[in-house]
Design an enzyme around this catalytic site. Structure first.
Site, short mmCIF file in Angstrom:
data_model
loop_
_atom_site.label_atom_id
_atom_site.label_comp_id
_atom_site.label_asym_id
_atom_site.label_seq_id
_atom_site.Cartn_x
_atom_site.Cartn_y
_atom_site.Cartn_z
N SER A 100 0.83 -1.20 0.00
CA SER A 100 0.00 0.00 0.00
C SER A 100 0.87 1.26 0.00
O SER A 100 1.65 1.47 -0.93
CB SER A 100 -0.95 -0.04 1.20
OG SER A 100 -1.98 0.90 1.07
N MET A 101 0.78 2.11 1.04
CA MET A 101 1.67 3.27 1.07
C MET A 101 3.12 2.84 1.09
O MET A 101 4.00 3.55 0.56
CB MET A 101 1.37 4.15 2.29
CG MET A 101 2.27 5.41 2.35
SD MET A 101 2.02 6.43 3.81
CE MET A 101 2.85 5.45 5.06
N ASP A 201 -10.04 -5.31 -3.84
CA ASP A 201 -9.31 -4.45 -2.90
C ASP A 201 -10.24 -3.29 -2.54
O ASP A 201 -10.57 -2.47 -3.40
CB ASP A 201 -8.03 -3.94 -3.56
CG ASP A 201 -7.13 -3.15 -2.62
OD1 ASP A 201 -7.65 -2.59 -1.63
OD2 ASP A 201 -5.92 -3.08 -2.87
N HIS A 231 -7.01 -6.31 0.40
CA HIS A 231 -5.92 -5.33 0.35
C HIS A 231 -4.66 -5.79 1.08
O HIS A 231 -3.56 -5.72 0.53
CB HIS A 231 -6.39 -4.00 0.94
CG HIS A 231 -5.35 -2.94 0.91
ND1 HIS A 231 -4.85 -2.42 -0.28
CD2 HIS A 231 -4.68 -2.30 1.91
CE1 HIS A 231 -3.92 -1.52 0.00
NE2 HIS A 231 -3.80 -1.43 1.32
#
Length: 258
Positions: A100-101, A201, A231
């Site tokens: 993710s980030m 997601d 996710h």
């Protein structure tokens, strides 16, 4: 500030006797409001194969969302870049990965230091969003400190990434402000890229994937669909696929026996 036990960073030394005599490092970054818990099983798998593994705790994570609201993208990137620099000084090659980030952070690193990054692995990376309320963040962050969280989008029952139940808005705005400059610089990414993407997601929508795939300059790009995970795929049903294929990728791009 008390750090949660689940947020303990992971650090595993290299065992070059298992990797053809070469010291290979792997840096893994967790995501926004998450914790090292989402990356630890992956890191432990790679560590068992002889790779040095570092999973840092990003500033403001693993404590309280209120503390996170005092941190920014520069703080999180500084932690990742510092861990990478330490690995690079003492290892023959370093591969970086992120969820993710965390995926955005390691892509930023690969854009900034392409000659030092041997490979990049991303799992559901976030660089853009279709959400309309994001446009209101510059105002909202001054009106309300947080909104409901986005953690534990996991299909596998009983799993927990140990993230925050609230999304700190000042921190969220800082992250999203860093996206456009990164998108602009994706062409500087030349390292081999392994991209894992969940078919379902509920956190990261479909905007990020084409941005990344179309803009990186990497000529060695592999995309892997994760059909049985949401996710936080690193601790979901497809985790074994991520572990095995990333291990083969590290071995190939770092020049070690598979």
């Amino acid at each position: 500030m008390t750090i949660q036990a689940s947020a303990t960073p992971l650090s595993i030394p290299a065992r070059p006797e298992l990797t053809g005599g070469r010291k290979i490092g792997v840096l893994l970054s967790h995501g926004f409001t998450g914790s090292p818990a989402s990356m630890t099983p992956w890191g432990e798998h790679l560590g068992e194969l002889g790779y040095a593994v570092e999973v840092p705790r990003l500033p403001g994570h693993g404590t309280t969302w209120q503390e996170m609201n005092t941190t920014t993208w520069a703080d999180w990137y500084g932690e990742v870049a510092g861990s990478f620099d330490r690995l690079s000084r003492t290892h023959d090659a370093v591969v970086v990965g992120g969820l993710s980030m965390g995926g955005a952070l390691v892509l930023r690193l690969a854009a900034d230091q392409p000659e030092r990054v041997s490979g990049v692995i991303v799992v559901n990376p976030a660089l853009a969003t279709k959400r309309f309320d994001v446009k209101l963040l510059p105002l909202l962050k001054h009106l309300v400190p947080s909104m409901p969280g986005i953690i534990n989008d996991i299909k596998k029952p009983g799993m927990d990434e140990h993230g925050y139940t609230r999304t700190p808005l000042k921190a969220a705005h800082s992250m999203m402000q860093a996206w456009p400059p990164l998108v602009t610089d994706l062409g500087k990414v030349t390292s081999p890229l392994l991209y894992f993407r969940s078919t379902v997601d509920k956190v990261v929508d479909g905007l990020s994937q084409p941005l990344i795939i179309d803009r990186v300059s990497s000529t060695d790009v592999t995309e892997v669909r994760l059909e049985d995970s949401y996710h936080v795929a690193t601790i979901d049903n497809d985790a074994p696929k991520i572990f095995e294929q990333s291990a083969a990728f590290v071995a190939r791009v770092a020049g070690t026996p598979a």
